[in-house]
Design a protein around this motif. Structure first.
Motif, PDB file in Angstrom:
ATOM      1  N   ARG A  80       3.172  29.339  14.091  1.00 10.79           N
ATOM      2  CA  ARG A  80       2.930  30.782  14.133  1.00 10.79           C
ATOM      3  C   ARG A  80       2.751  31.297  15.556  1.00 10.79           C
ATOM      4  N   LEU A  81       2.266  30.471  16.464  1.00 11.82           N
ATOM      5  CA  LEU A  81       1.964  30.892  17.834  1.00 11.82           C
ATOM      6  C   LEU A  81       2.848  30.120  18.803  1.00 11.82           C
ATOM      7  N   PHE A  82       3.495  30.872  19.714  1.00 15.68           N
ATOM      8  CA  PHE A  82       4.424  30.273  20.666  1.00 15.68           C
ATOM      9  C   PHE A  82       4.177  30.871  22.051  1.00 15.68           C
ATOM     10  N   ILE A  83       4.636  30.163  23.068  1.00 22.70           N
ATOM     11  CA  ILE A  83       4.447  30.656  24.433  1.00 22.70           C
ATOM     12  C   ILE A  83       5.710  30.416  25.254  1.00 22.70           C
ATOM     13  N   VAL A  84       6.025  31.376  26.094  1.00 21.37           N
ATOM     14  CA  VAL A  84       7.028  31.225  27.146  1.00 21.37           C
ATOM     15  C   VAL A  84       6.295  31.393  28.467  1.00 21.37           C
ATOM     16  N   GLU A  85       6.342  30.394  29.312  1.00 17.15           N
ATOM     17  CA  GLU A  85       5.666  30.446  30.608  1.00 17.15           C
ATOM     18  C   GLU A  85       6.682  30.748  31.709  1.00 17.15           C
ATOM     19  N   ARG A  86       6.366  31.747  32.514  1.00 12.12           N
ATOM     20  CA  ARG A  86       7.251  32.131  33.617  1.00 12.12           C
ATOM     21  C   ARG A  86       6.576  31.806  34.942  1.00 12.12           C
ATOM     22  N   LYS A  87       7.323  31.913  36.015  1.00 11.36           N
ATOM     23  CA  LYS A  87       6.838  31.451  37.317  1.00 11.36           C
ATOM     24  C   LYS A  87       5.901  32.431  38.006  1.00 11.36           C
ATOM     25  N   GLY A  88       5.874  33.673  37.561  1.00  5.12           N
ATOM     26  CA  GLY A  88       5.016  34.661  38.212  1.00  5.12           C
ATOM     27  C   GLY A  88       5.184  36.018  37.561  1.00  5.12           C
ATOM     28  N   LYS A  89       4.620  37.062  38.176  1.00  6.75           N
ATOM     29  CA  LYS A  89       4.691  38.423  37.654  1.00  6.75           C
ATOM     30  C   LYS A  89       6.097  38.973  37.885  1.00  6.75           C
ATOM     31  N   LEU A  90       6.871  39.049  36.831  1.00 11.41           N
ATOM     32  CA  LEU A  90       8.270  39.468  36.927  1.00 11.41           C
ATOM     33  C   LEU A  90       8.516  40.838  36.308  1.00 11.41           C
ATOM     34  N   GLY A  91       7.446  41.497  35.859  1.00 13.90           N
ATOM     35  CA  GLY A  91       7.593  42.845  35.328  1.00 13.90           C
ATOM     36  C   GLY A  91       7.482  42.905  33.822  1.00 13.90           C
ATOM     37  N   LEU A  92       6.898  43.993  33.339  1.00 18.81           N
ATOM     38  CA  LEU A  92       6.689  44.186  31.915  1.00 18.81           C
ATOM     39  C   LEU A  92       8.007  44.200  31.142  1.00 18.81           C
ATOM     40  N   GLY A  93       8.990  44.902  31.688  1.00 18.71           N
ATOM     41  CA  GLY A  93      10.272  45.009  31.008  1.00 18.71           C
ATOM     42  C   GLY A  93      10.958  43.677  30.838  1.00 18.71           C
ATOM     43  N   THR A  94      10.980  42.870  31.884  1.00 15.60           N
ATOM     44  CA  THR A  94      11.631  41.567  31.780  1.00 15.60           C
ATOM     45  C   THR A  94      10.882  40.654  30.818  1.00 15.60           C
ATOM     46  N   ALA A  95       9.563  40.819  30.726  1.00 14.83           N
ATOM     47  CA  ALA A  95       8.781  40.024  29.764  1.00 14.83           C
ATOM     48  C   ALA A  95       9.201  40.355  28.337  1.00 14.83           C
ATOM     49  N   TYR A  96       9.293  41.641  28.024  1.00 12.16           N
ATOM     50  CA  TYR A  96       9.687  42.018  26.667  1.00 12.16           C
ATOM     51  C   TYR A  96      11.122  41.610  26.368  1.00 12.16           C
ATOM     52  N   LEU A  97      12.013  41.751  27.330  1.00 16.46           N
ATOM     53  CA  LEU A  97      13.393  41.328  27.098  1.00 16.46           C
ATOM     54  C   LEU A  97      13.480  39.826  26.859  1.00 16.46           C
ATOM     55  N   GLU A  98      12.686  39.066  27.611  1.00 16.14           N
ATOM     56  CA  GLU A  98      12.604  37.623  27.391  1.00 16.14           C
ATOM     57  C   GLU A  98      12.188  37.335  25.948  1.00 16.14           C
ATOM     58  N   GLY A  99      11.162  38.049  25.484  1.00 18.44           N
ATOM     59  CA  GLY A  99      10.689  37.853  24.130  1.00 18.44           C
ATOM     60  C   GLY A  99      11.696  38.278  23.074  1.00 18.44           C
ATOM     61  N   MET A 100      12.411  39.359  23.341  1.00 13.34           N
ATOM     62  CA  MET A 100      13.403  39.845  22.375  1.00 13.34           C
ATOM     63  C   MET A 100      14.587  38.888  22.273  1.00 13.34           C
ATOM     64  N   ARG A 101      15.014  38.350  23.395  1.00 20.94           N
ATOM     65  CA  ARG A 101      16.074  37.333  23.352  1.00 20.94           C
ATOM     66  C   ARG A 101      15.618  36.137  22.522  1.00 20.94           C
ATOM     67  N   TRP A 102      14.395  35.703  22.761  1.00 19.60           N
ATOM     68  CA  TRP A 102      13.822  34.572  22.035  1.00 19.60           C
ATOM     69  C   TRP A 102      13.769  34.880  20.537  1.00 19.60           C
ATOM     70  N   GLY A 103      13.320  36.081  20.206  1.00 16.37           N
ATOM     71  CA  GLY A 103      13.241  36.472  18.806  1.00 16.37           C
ATOM     72  C   GLY A 103      14.601  36.538  18.135  1.00 16.37           C
ATOM     73  N   ASN A 104      15.599  37.064  18.847  1.00 19.37           N
ATOM     74  CA  ASN A 104      16.959  37.089  18.311  1.00 19.37           C
ATOM     75  C   ASN A 104      17.474  35.679  18.057  1.00 19.37           C
ATOM     76  N   GLU A 105      17.236  34.786  19.009  1.00 19.66           N
ATOM     77  CA  GLU A 105      17.704  33.405  18.885  1.00 19.66           C
ATOM     78  C   GLU A 105      17.077  32.702  17.683  1.00 19.66           C
ATOM     79  N   HIS A 106      15.843  33.091  17.349  1.00 16.81           N
ATOM     80  CA  HIS A 106      15.129  32.404  16.284  1.00 16.81           C
ATOM     81  C   HIS A 106      15.094  33.187  14.975  1.00 16.81           C
ATOM     82  N   GLY A 107      15.904  34.235  14.892  1.00 12.49           N
ATOM     83  CA  GLY A 107      16.185  34.851  13.608  1.00 12.49           C
ATOM     84  C   GLY A 107      15.159  35.805  13.034  1.00 12.49           C
ATOM     85  N   TYR A 108      14.299  36.380  13.851  1.00 11.83           N
ATOM     86  CA  TYR A 108      13.321  37.347  13.340  1.00 11.83           C
ATOM     87  C   TYR A 108      14.008  38.668  12.996  1.00 11.83           C
TER      88      TYR A 108
END
Length: 263
Positions: A80-108
């Motif tokens: 139920r709980l997952f994490i993506v770790e990034r190298k530093g502060k890359l911006g709110l928008g890029t964080a959400y896009l990262e999550g949306m790509r991940w969600g698309n890949e995993h079929g949500y």
């Protein structure tokens, strides 16, 4: 036990091998940077709700140990709980896009943006999900400014007025009929996110929120607003800055006159 998986060129840390067999249809995406005061409480609150949600934390290398707290809780909430770790502060928008790509890949089927600091009430996740899953909107916004009402608690008057009139400014310039264009509590239908070209998204700060909603409307999707009460954080430090505000203010003109043929 953890496994590592690749999506494109990105390496992700997930829970055990059957992580995605019993997943929810809805993923809550929460970016974090120095949220140790809030992260455990927000995760436990989401997982206590009567509707089952999965959570993905996009962690920007917080020096306060936020990631360690999440990893500890992953053992308590496997699948139920997952994490993506990034190298530093890359911006709110890029964080959400990262999550949306991940969600698309995993079929949500649905993905919800939500802050970690309780400014968005987790109880409202169900209301956003219900509105989206029943077809009221392809994109459902938790709105602070529906029908001319202002539903914000604990904000200084200056910031409140700046946010309220910024949303009015966005509506005037873009013609978008969304009362709270800068809102960051948003439920997205999978079919909207699959249609979007994430590599075309230009903004990384709060202008990202405006750009995504405007792009959805340009693609012909319906944006629906659900009234919420927004409460300013009690613990931790706000990430808002004048640089972020300027990006949003001046970026709106770019949106209005952008060439949309390739979007």
């Amino acid at each position: 036990m953890y496994i590592f998986s690749y999506v494109g060129k990105k390496l992700y840390l997930c829970t055990a091998i059957n992580s995605f067999t019993d997943m929810s249809d809805t993923l809550v995406i929460t970016p974090t940077y120095n949220e140790k005061e809030n992260i455990e409480a927000i995760i436990r609150k989401v997982f206590s709700l009567p509707k089952e949600f999965d959570m993905l934390i996009i962690e920007d290398n917080s020096p306060d140990g936020t990631a360690d707290i999440v990893k500890r809780l992953m053992q308590e909430f496997p699948n139920r709980l997952f994490i993506v770790e990034r190298k530093g502060k890359l911006g709110l928008g890029t964080a959400y896009l990262e999550g949306m790509r991940w969600g698309n890949e995993h079929g949500y089927d649905y993905m919800i943006e939500m802050d970690a600091d309780f400014s968005h009430n987790p109880d409202d996740l169900i209301r956003l999900y219900d509105a989206c899953s029943t077809g009221k909107g392809d994109v459902v916004v938790g709105s602070r400014y529906v029908d001319g009402k202002i539903s914000v608690v604990n904000w200084p008057m200056g910031r409140l007025m700046m946010s309220y009139f910024a949303s009015k400014y966005v509506r005037i310039v873009t013609g978008m009929r969304v009362c709270d264009a800068t809102a960051g509590f948003v439920c997205w239908s999978r079919r909207v996110l699959e249609k979007m070209k994430f590599d075309k998204v230009k903004f990384v700060g709060y202008a990202f929120q405006i750009e995504m909603k405007y792009t959805a409307t340009r693609l012909g999707f319906k944006v629906y607003e659900v009234p919420i009460i927004f409460t300013d954080r009690v613990l931790g430090v706000s990430k808002m800055s004048m640089k972020i505000f300027k990006e949003a203010f001046f970026g709106v003109f770019n949106l209005r006159f952008r060439n949309w043929r390739n979007y």
